[in-house]
Design a protein around this motif. Structure first.
Motif, PDB file in Angstrom:
ATOM      1  N   PRO A  33       0.810  -1.222   0.000  1.00 21.51           N
ATOM      2  CA  PRO A  33       0.000   0.000   0.000  1.00 21.51           C
ATOM      3  C   PRO A  33       0.844   1.272   0.000  1.00 21.51           C
ATOM      4  N   SER A  34       2.124   1.159   0.334  1.00 19.46           N
ATOM      5  CA  SER A  34       2.985   2.351   0.355  1.00 19.46           C
ATOM      6  C   SER A  34       3.479   2.729  -1.031  1.00 19.46           C
ATOM      7  N   CYS A  35       3.972   1.734  -1.789  1.00 22.74           N
ATOM      8  CA  CYS A  35       4.572   2.059  -3.089  1.00 22.74           C
ATOM      9  C   CYS A  35       3.837   1.442  -4.286  1.00 22.74           C
ATOM     10  N   GLY A  36       2.862   0.561  -4.029  1.00 13.63           N
ATOM     11  CA  GLY A  36       2.079  -0.014  -5.116  1.00 13.63           C
ATOM     12  C   GLY A  36       2.696  -1.225  -5.777  1.00 13.63           C
ATOM     13  N   ARG A  37       3.854  -1.671  -5.313  1.00 16.94           N
ATOM     14  CA  ARG A  37       4.530  -2.832  -5.932  1.00 16.94           C
ATOM     15  C   ARG A  37       3.798  -4.121  -5.586  1.00 16.94           C
ATOM     16  N   THR A  43       7.218 -12.104   1.479  1.00 19.23           N
ATOM     17  CA  THR A  43       8.116 -12.498   2.563  1.00 19.23           C
ATOM     18  C   THR A  43       7.788 -11.778   3.860  1.00 19.23           C
ATOM     19  N   GLY A  44       6.875 -10.841   3.810  1.00 17.46           N
ATOM     20  CA  GLY A  44       6.523 -10.076   5.006  1.00 17.46           C
ATOM     21  C   GLY A  44       6.955  -8.628   4.926  1.00 17.46           C
ATOM     22  N   THR A  45       7.870  -8.319   3.982  1.00 15.87           N
ATOM     23  CA  THR A  45       8.253  -6.932   3.745  1.00 15.87           C
ATOM     24  C   THR A  45       8.297  -6.700   2.239  1.00 15.87           C
ATOM     25  N   CYS A  46       7.996  -5.487   1.830  1.00 14.93           N
ATOM     26  CA  CYS A  46       8.018  -5.132   0.410  1.00 14.93           C
ATOM     27  C   CYS A  46       9.458  -5.159  -0.101  1.00 14.93           C
ATOM     28  N   ALA A  48      10.575  -3.520  -2.553  1.00  9.64           N
ATOM     29  CA  ALA A  48      10.971  -2.218  -3.096  1.00  9.64           C
ATOM     30  C   ALA A  48      11.202  -1.186  -1.990  1.00  9.64           C
ATOM     31  N   CYS A  49      10.218  -1.014  -1.120  1.00  5.44           N
ATOM     32  CA  CYS A  49      10.322   0.052  -0.111  1.00  5.44           C
ATOM     33  C   CYS A  49      10.495  -0.477   1.314  1.00  5.44           C
ATOM     34  N   GLU A  50      10.486  -1.787   1.460  1.00  7.34           N
ATOM     35  CA  GLU A  50      10.632  -2.468   2.752  1.00  7.34           C
ATOM     36  C   GLU A  50       9.476  -2.207   3.706  1.00  7.34           C
ATOM     37  N   GLY A  51       8.336  -1.780   3.154  1.00 11.74           N
ATOM     38  CA  GLY A  51       7.145  -1.618   3.978  1.00 11.74           C
ATOM     39  C   GLY A  51       6.697  -2.965   4.536  1.00 11.74           C
ATOM     40  N   VAL A  52       6.056  -2.932   5.678  1.00 17.42           N
ATOM     41  CA  VAL A  52       5.639  -4.180   6.321  1.00 17.42           C
ATOM     42  C   VAL A  52       4.134  -4.423   6.220  1.00 17.42           C
ATOM     43  N   GLU A  53       3.398  -3.480   5.676  1.00 10.23           N
ATOM     44  CA  GLU A  53       1.960  -3.674   5.493  1.00 10.23           C
ATOM     45  C   GLU A  53       1.708  -4.389   4.175  1.00 10.23           C
ATOM     46  N   THR A  54       0.666  -5.212   4.162  1.00  9.71           N
ATOM     47  CA  THR A  54       0.281  -5.937   2.955  1.00  9.71           C
ATOM     48  C   THR A  54      -1.196  -5.717   2.706  1.00  9.71           C
ATOM     49  N   ALA A  55      -1.549  -5.426   1.475  1.00 10.41           N
ATOM     50  CA  ALA A  55      -2.946  -5.306   1.074  1.00 10.41           C
ATOM     51  C   ALA A  55      -3.207  -6.360   0.009  1.00 10.41           C
ATOM     52  N   TRP A  56      -4.079  -7.299   0.311  1.00  9.00           N
ATOM     53  CA  TRP A  56      -4.415  -8.344  -0.663  1.00  9.00           C
ATOM     54  C   TRP A  56      -5.440  -7.797  -1.635  1.00  9.00           C
ATOM     55  N   GLN A  57      -5.151  -7.961  -2.933  1.00  3.79           N
ATOM     56  CA  GLN A  57      -6.029  -7.425  -3.956  1.00  3.79           C
ATOM     57  C   GLN A  57      -6.543  -8.566  -4.822  1.00  3.79           C
ATOM     58  N   ASP A  58      -7.870  -8.647  -4.966  1.00  2.00           N
ATOM     59  CA  ASP A  58      -8.464  -9.656  -5.838  1.00  2.00           C
ATOM     60  C   ASP A  58      -8.164  -9.314  -7.288  1.00  2.00           C
ATOM     61  N   PRO A  96       1.650  -7.965 -14.445  1.00  2.04           N
ATOM     62  CA  PRO A  96       2.510  -8.690 -15.380  1.00  2.04           C
ATOM     63  C   PRO A  96       3.966  -8.836 -14.941  1.00  2.04           C
ATOM     64  N   SER A  97       4.360  -8.159 -13.865  1.00  2.00           N
ATOM     65  CA  SER A  97       5.719  -8.336 -13.355  1.00  2.00           C
ATOM     66  C   SER A  97       5.810  -9.571 -12.451  1.00  2.00           C
ATOM     67  N   VAL A  98       4.675 -10.167 -12.133  1.00  2.00           N
ATOM     68  CA  VAL A  98       4.608 -11.323 -11.240  1.00  2.00           C
ATOM     69  C   VAL A  98       4.624 -12.618 -12.057  1.00  2.00           C
TER      70      VAL A  98
END
Length: 143
Positions: A33-37, A43-46, A48-58, A96-98
């Protein structure tokens, strides 16, 4: 519900959202949610930005074929009844990067090609001689 090998650990916090969505027959991936990656494999951290929040998107479940291999020999006894099967990497339309590792179903191997349009299908994942069953996303050619 803890299952043993060869099942994935559906209770592991970084991937729990993936398996919860699959149980609802929905494909979902984590997005920072911080950088959109898109953060797959989480793994528990982003990454790209090492954020620790995760937003699951359908997601829509639409994807394209990136790579595949036909598995003709079981590498472990629980897979013996499943061979031959097609192991694949697919690119979700929205991310598409996944690269999602999966199995292809309802397909003819000779018709597979890079870029083939696919759709997520949800089926029970079971193994001979191993107790348990989970719902998992597989992919099939999009007719």
């Amino acid at each position: 519900m803890s299952l043993s090998f060869p099942f994935p650990d559906i209770e592991w916090e970084p991937t729990q959202g993936f398996w919860e969505a699959a149980s609802r027959e929905t494909l979902a991936l984590p997005r920072c949610p911080s950088c959109g990656r898109w953060d797959w494999y989480p793994t528990g951290t982003c990454g790209a930005c090492e954020g620790v929040e995760t937003a699951w998107q359908d997601l829509s479940g639409e994807a394209e074929l990136f790579s595949w291999a036909v598995v003709e020999r079981a590498f472990a006894k629980p897979f013996a009844d499943r061979v031959p099967f097609v192991a694949a990497l697919v690119l979700p339309r929205e991310a598409p990067s996944v690269r999602i590792p999966t199995n292809l179903v309802d397909c003819k191997v000779e018709e597979l090609r890079v870029g083939l349009r696919l759709r997520a299908v949800f089926r029970g994942l079971e193994f001979s001689g191993v107790e348990g069953r989970i719902v998992a996303p597989f992919f099939a050619p999009d007719a």
